[in-house]
Design a protein around this motif. Structure first.
Motif, PDB file in Angstrom:
ATOM      1  N   PRO A 151       4.162   4.679  10.426  1.00 55.96           N
ATOM      2  CA  PRO A 151       3.513   5.178   9.214  1.00 55.96           C
ATOM      3  C   PRO A 151       1.994   5.211   9.350  1.00 55.96           C
ATOM      4  O   PRO A 151       1.394   4.406  10.058  1.00 55.96           O
ATOM      5  CB  PRO A 151       3.944   4.160   8.144  1.00 55.96           C
ATOM      6  CG  PRO A 151       5.218   3.576   8.676  1.00 55.96           C
ATOM      7  CD  PRO A 151       5.023   3.515  10.160  1.00 55.96           C
ATOM      8  N   GLY A 152       1.404   6.170   8.667  1.00 55.57           N
ATOM      9  CA  GLY A 152      -0.050   6.266   8.668  1.00 55.57           C
ATOM     10  C   GLY A 152      -0.588   7.495   9.351  1.00 55.57           C
ATOM     11  O   GLY A 152      -1.803   7.651   9.480  1.00 55.57           O
ATOM     12  N   GLY A 153       0.308   8.402   9.769  1.00 56.66           N
ATOM     13  CA  GLY A 153      -0.144   9.592  10.470  1.00 56.66           C
ATOM     14  C   GLY A 153      -0.802  10.626   9.588  1.00 56.66           C
ATOM     15  O   GLY A 153      -1.423  11.572  10.085  1.00 56.66           O
ATOM     16  N   MET A 154      -0.676  10.472   8.268  1.00 59.68           N
ATOM     17  CA  MET A 154      -1.337  11.366   7.311  1.00 59.68           C
ATOM     18  C   MET A 154      -1.978  10.517   6.231  1.00 59.68           C
ATOM     19  O   MET A 154      -1.434   9.483   5.824  1.00 59.68           O
ATOM     20  CB  MET A 154      -0.325  12.324   6.679  1.00 59.68           C
ATOM     21  CG  MET A 154       0.293  13.300   7.663  1.00 59.68           C
ATOM     22  SD  MET A 154      -0.847  14.598   8.187  1.00 59.68           S
ATOM     23  CE  MET A 154      -0.648  15.784   6.870  1.00 59.68           C
ATOM     24  N   PRO A 155      -3.155  10.922   5.720  1.00 60.07           N
ATOM     25  CA  PRO A 155      -3.821  10.128   4.678  1.00 60.07           C
ATOM     26  C   PRO A 155      -3.052  10.162   3.364  1.00 60.07           C
ATOM     27  O   PRO A 155      -2.569  11.210   2.939  1.00 60.07           O
ATOM     28  CB  PRO A 155      -5.198  10.782   4.550  1.00 60.07           C
ATOM     29  CG  PRO A 155      -5.043  12.146   5.127  1.00 60.07           C
ATOM     30  CD  PRO A 155      -3.970  12.063   6.156  1.00 60.07           C
ATOM     31  N   VAL A 156      -2.956   8.989   2.739  1.00 60.25           N
ATOM     32  CA  VAL A 156      -2.193   8.809   1.509  1.00 60.25           C
ATOM     33  C   VAL A 156      -3.101   8.241   0.424  1.00 60.25           C
ATOM     34  O   VAL A 156      -3.946   7.380   0.698  1.00 60.25           O
ATOM     35  CB  VAL A 156      -1.002   7.849   1.744  1.00 60.25           C
ATOM     36  CG1 VAL A 156      -0.256   7.584   0.454  1.00 60.25           C
ATOM     37  CG2 VAL A 156      -0.067   8.404   2.807  1.00 60.25           C
ATOM     38  N   LEU A 157      -2.910   8.697  -0.800  1.00 63.17           N
ATOM     39  CA  LEU A 157      -3.618   8.151  -1.944  1.00 63.17           C
ATOM     40  C   LEU A 157      -2.659   7.367  -2.826  1.00 63.17           C
ATOM     41  O   LEU A 157      -1.544   7.824  -3.087  1.00 63.17           O
ATOM     42  CB  LEU A 157      -4.232   9.270  -2.793  1.00 63.17           C
ATOM     43  CG  LEU A 157      -5.261  10.198  -2.138  1.00 63.17           C
ATOM     44  CD1 LEU A 157      -5.664  11.290  -3.118  1.00 63.17           C
ATOM     45  CD2 LEU A 157      -6.475   9.422  -1.661  1.00 63.17           C
ATOM     46  N   ASP A 158      -3.101   6.185  -3.277  1.00 61.88           N
ATOM     47  CA  ASP A 158      -2.409   5.526  -4.367  1.00 61.88           C
ATOM     48  C   ASP A 158      -3.144   5.897  -5.645  1.00 61.88           C
ATOM     49  O   ASP A 158      -4.072   6.719  -5.638  1.00 61.88           O
ATOM     50  CB  ASP A 158      -2.331   4.012  -4.145  1.00 61.88           C
ATOM     51  CG  ASP A 158      -3.710   3.353  -4.012  1.00 61.88           C
ATOM     52  OD1 ASP A 158      -4.737   4.004  -4.321  1.00 61.88           O
ATOM     53  OD2 ASP A 158      -3.758   2.180  -3.593  1.00 61.88           O
ATOM     54  N   ALA A 159      -2.743   5.311  -6.779  1.00 57.67           N
ATOM     55  CA  ALA A 159      -3.344   5.705  -8.052  1.00 57.67           C
ATOM     56  C   ALA A 159      -4.847   5.438  -8.081  1.00 57.67           C
ATOM     57  O   ALA A 159      -5.632   6.282  -8.535  1.00 57.67           O
ATOM     58  CB  ALA A 159      -2.644   4.984  -9.192  1.00 57.67           C
ATOM     59  N   VAL A 233     -11.197  15.045  -0.404  1.00 58.59           N
ATOM     60  CA  VAL A 233     -10.289  15.942  -1.099  1.00 58.59           C
ATOM     61  C   VAL A 233      -8.870  15.382  -1.051  1.00 58.59           C
ATOM     62  O   VAL A 233      -8.437  14.815  -0.040  1.00 58.59           O
ATOM     63  CB  VAL A 233     -10.344  17.370  -0.497  1.00 58.59           C
ATOM     64  CG1 VAL A 233      -9.950  17.363   0.979  1.00 58.59           C
ATOM     65  CG2 VAL A 233      -9.446  18.326  -1.272  1.00 58.59           C
ATOM     66  N   GLY A 234      -8.168  15.520  -2.153  1.00 62.40           N
ATOM     67  CA  GLY A 234      -6.778  15.097  -2.244  1.00 62.40           C
ATOM     68  C   GLY A 234      -6.024  16.042  -3.157  1.00 62.40           C
ATOM     69  O   GLY A 234      -6.627  16.875  -3.846  1.00 62.40           O
ATOM     70  N   ALA A 235      -4.697  15.906  -3.169  1.00 57.98           N
ATOM     71  CA  ALA A 235      -3.873  16.786  -3.991  1.00 57.98           C
ATOM     72  C   ALA A 235      -2.733  16.004  -4.613  1.00 57.98           C
ATOM     73  O   ALA A 235      -2.236  15.032  -4.043  1.00 57.98           O
ATOM     74  CB  ALA A 235      -3.327  17.939  -3.145  1.00 57.98           C
ATOM     75  N   TYR A 236      -2.334  16.458  -5.792  1.00 56.45           N
ATOM     76  CA  TYR A 236      -1.157  15.879  -6.431  1.00 56.45           C
ATOM     77  C   TYR A 236      -0.451  16.946  -7.257  1.00 56.45           C
ATOM     78  O   TYR A 236      -1.012  18.000  -7.575  1.00 56.45           O
ATOM     79  CB  TYR A 236      -1.522  14.670  -7.292  1.00 56.45           C
ATOM     80  CG  TYR A 236      -2.093  14.978  -8.663  1.00 56.45           C
ATOM     81  CD1 TYR A 236      -1.275  14.996  -9.795  1.00 56.45           C
ATOM     82  CD2 TYR A 236      -3.446  15.242  -8.838  1.00 56.45           C
ATOM     83  CE1 TYR A 236      -1.797  15.263 -11.059  1.00 56.45           C
ATOM     84  CE2 TYR A 236      -3.981  15.499 -10.094  1.00 56.45           C
ATOM     85  CZ  TYR A 236      -3.145  15.519 -11.201  1.00 56.45           C
ATOM     86  OH  TYR A 236      -3.652  15.785 -12.442  1.00 56.45           O
ATOM     87  N   CYS A 237       0.790  16.667  -7.610  1.00 55.28           N
ATOM     88  CA  CYS A 237       1.583  17.573  -8.435  1.00 55.28           C
ATOM     89  C   CYS A 237       2.424  16.713  -9.370  1.00 55.28           C
ATOM     90  O   CYS A 237       1.947  15.716  -9.889  1.00 55.28           O
ATOM     91  CB  CYS A 237       2.441  18.487  -7.561  1.00 55.28           C
ATOM     92  SG  CYS A 237       3.544  17.600  -6.426  1.00 55.28           S
ATOM     93  N   GLY A 238       3.685  17.070  -9.577  1.00 49.54           N
ATOM     94  CA  GLY A 238       4.542  16.252 -10.405  1.00 49.54           C
ATOM     95  C   GLY A 238       5.080  15.040  -9.677  1.00 49.54           C
ATOM     96  O   GLY A 238       5.089  13.930 -10.203  1.00 49.54           O
ATOM     97  N   GLY A 263       2.927   9.589  -5.057  1.00 47.97           N
ATOM     98  CA  GLY A 263       3.560   9.345  -6.349  1.00 47.97           C
ATOM     99  C   GLY A 263       3.239  10.408  -7.376  1.00 47.97           C
ATOM    100  O   GLY A 263       4.040  10.695  -8.268  1.00 47.97           O
ATOM    101  N   SER A 264       2.055  10.994  -7.262  1.00 46.65           N
ATOM    102  CA  SER A 264       1.582  12.074  -8.130  1.00 46.65           C
ATOM    103  C   SER A 264       1.725  11.720  -9.615  1.00 46.65           C
ATOM    104  O   SER A 264       1.685  10.553  -9.997  1.00 46.65           O
ATOM    105  CB  SER A 264       2.284  13.384  -7.766  1.00 46.65           C
ATOM    106  OG  SER A 264       1.709  13.954  -6.606  1.00 46.65           O
ATOM    107  N   TRP A 265       1.863  12.736 -10.467  1.00 49.44           N
ATOM    108  CA  TRP A 265       1.875  12.513 -11.900  1.00 49.44           C
ATOM    109  C   TRP A 265       3.011  11.579 -12.332  1.00 49.44           C
ATOM    110  O   TRP A 265       2.851  10.763 -13.240  1.00 49.44           O
ATOM    111  CB  TRP A 265       1.987  13.851 -12.628  1.00 49.44           C
ATOM    112  CG  TRP A 265       1.847  13.754 -14.112  1.00 49.44           C
ATOM    113  CD1 TRP A 265       2.801  14.020 -15.056  1.00 49.44           C
ATOM    114  CD2 TRP A 265       0.673  13.380 -14.837  1.00 49.44           C
ATOM    115  NE1 TRP A 265       2.300  13.817 -16.313  1.00 49.44           N
ATOM    116  CE2 TRP A 265       0.989  13.432 -16.218  1.00 49.44           C
ATOM    117  CE3 TRP A 265      -0.623  12.995 -14.459  1.00 49.44           C
ATOM    118  CZ2 TRP A 265       0.074  13.120 -17.211  1.00 49.44           C
ATOM    119  CZ3 TRP A 265      -1.539  12.685 -15.452  1.00 49.44           C
ATOM    120  CH2 TRP A 265      -1.197  12.745 -16.808  1.00 49.44           C
TER     121      TRP A 265
END
Length: 287
Positions: A151-159, A233-238, A263-265
């Motif tokens: 794990p960790g090959g792509m950047p992840v955002l938590d809340a 830059v980051g992205a989220y959806c539902g 986790g998104s919205w």
């Protein structure tokens, strides 16, 4: 900015690769937000040699406090990928029904797991079948793979990180404008958006057939909302599926550092203390 050339593959190119001595592993990840599993479509016809992998049950963790499509357990994901024949150093191609959302989430997940050689089939199954290329209903003979999930090959955002990106950089909300504005919410119990997030609906950066415009066009569209070199830059959806396609679009535009709020919205609203903004204005933002 350089544009990666290892994100997408056309049907003609994939057909040639499948006929080669060392073909890529092909994963069928057809999926519906509601309704029967994509396995039904897979059994009715799939690319020769393709293995079905379930986005809900195998590429995501169980829905709950982490959202509707949280990260999968690494060991469980490793078992799934090995069973599908994914091997270290062997390319992987993923496809869905055609709109590219499930395939993009699979692309993102396999890369997050540390396997970099993964591409999305442009146009998905519809493009393949539409050109008259062969379709099979036979189960493939799979040689188990040996991939190790790291794990960790792509950047992840938590809340918290998502709130920071909204405040200090550009957090892109890719849901339909009415959901962003809080006028309607057909899936989750709370309507609105993360304060500070900007709305770029998916229809503005990808076609209904899952095909992206040229990299320059993508770069220009994202620049309109502030995505520029040096800006986080980051992205989220539902639930982190459609937003994975936004991350793929950002990669195509030269932003390989774009992060996904998995986790998104559906995760953001699990804590009533987290603020919710409505209307067209991004709203005040802060961690």
């Amino acid at each position: 900015m350089s544009v990666p050339d290892d994100l997408l593959v056309e049907v003609t190119g994939l057909a040639a690769e499948l006929a080669s001595v060392e073909p890529p592993v092909v994963l069928d990840v057809r999926w519906r937000l509601v309704g029967p599993s994509g396995r039904t479509d897979y059994l009715a016809g799939h690319l020769p040699g393709a293995v079905f992998v379930d986005l809900d049950a195998e590429l995501s963790g169980p829905p709950g406090p982490g959202g509707r499509h949280p990260l999968p357990d690494p060991e469980a994901l490793q078992r799934v990928l090995r069973a599908a024949g994914v091997r270290t150093g062997r390319p992987v191609v993923v496809y869905d029904g055609g709109d590219g959302t499930a395939a993009a989430r699979a692309w993102w997940t396999v890369r997050w797991a540390g396997h970099r050689q993964v591409r999305v089939l442009e146009g998905g199954f519809g493009a393949w079948a539409g050109t008259g290329l062969p379709v099979s209903t036979e189960p493939p003979a799979v040689t188990p793979g040996d991939v190790t999930v790291r794990p960790g090959g792509m950047p992840v955002l938590d809340a918290r990180a998502a709130a920071e990106v909204a405040a200090e950089g550009v957090l892109v909300d890719v849901r339909a404008a009415a959901r962003y504005r809080g006028e309607t919410e057909p899936v989750d119990p709370v309507a609105g958006h993360i304060p500070g997030a900007v709305n770029v609906p998916a229809t503005e950066y990808v076609g209904p057939d899952g095909r992206f415009p040229a990299a320059d066009s993508l770069r220009a569209r994202f620049a309109e909302v502030g995505v520029r070199p040096g800006i986080r830059v980051g992205a989220y959806c539902g639930s982190g599926v459609t937003a994975a396609q936004a991350v793929l679009a950002l990669h195509r535009a030269g932003r390989s550092d774009a992060a996904l709020y998995v986790g998104s919205w559906s995760h953001w609203i699990t804590d009533p203390e987290r603020p919710v903004a409505v209307g067209t204005d991004p709203g005040p933002s802060g961690p």
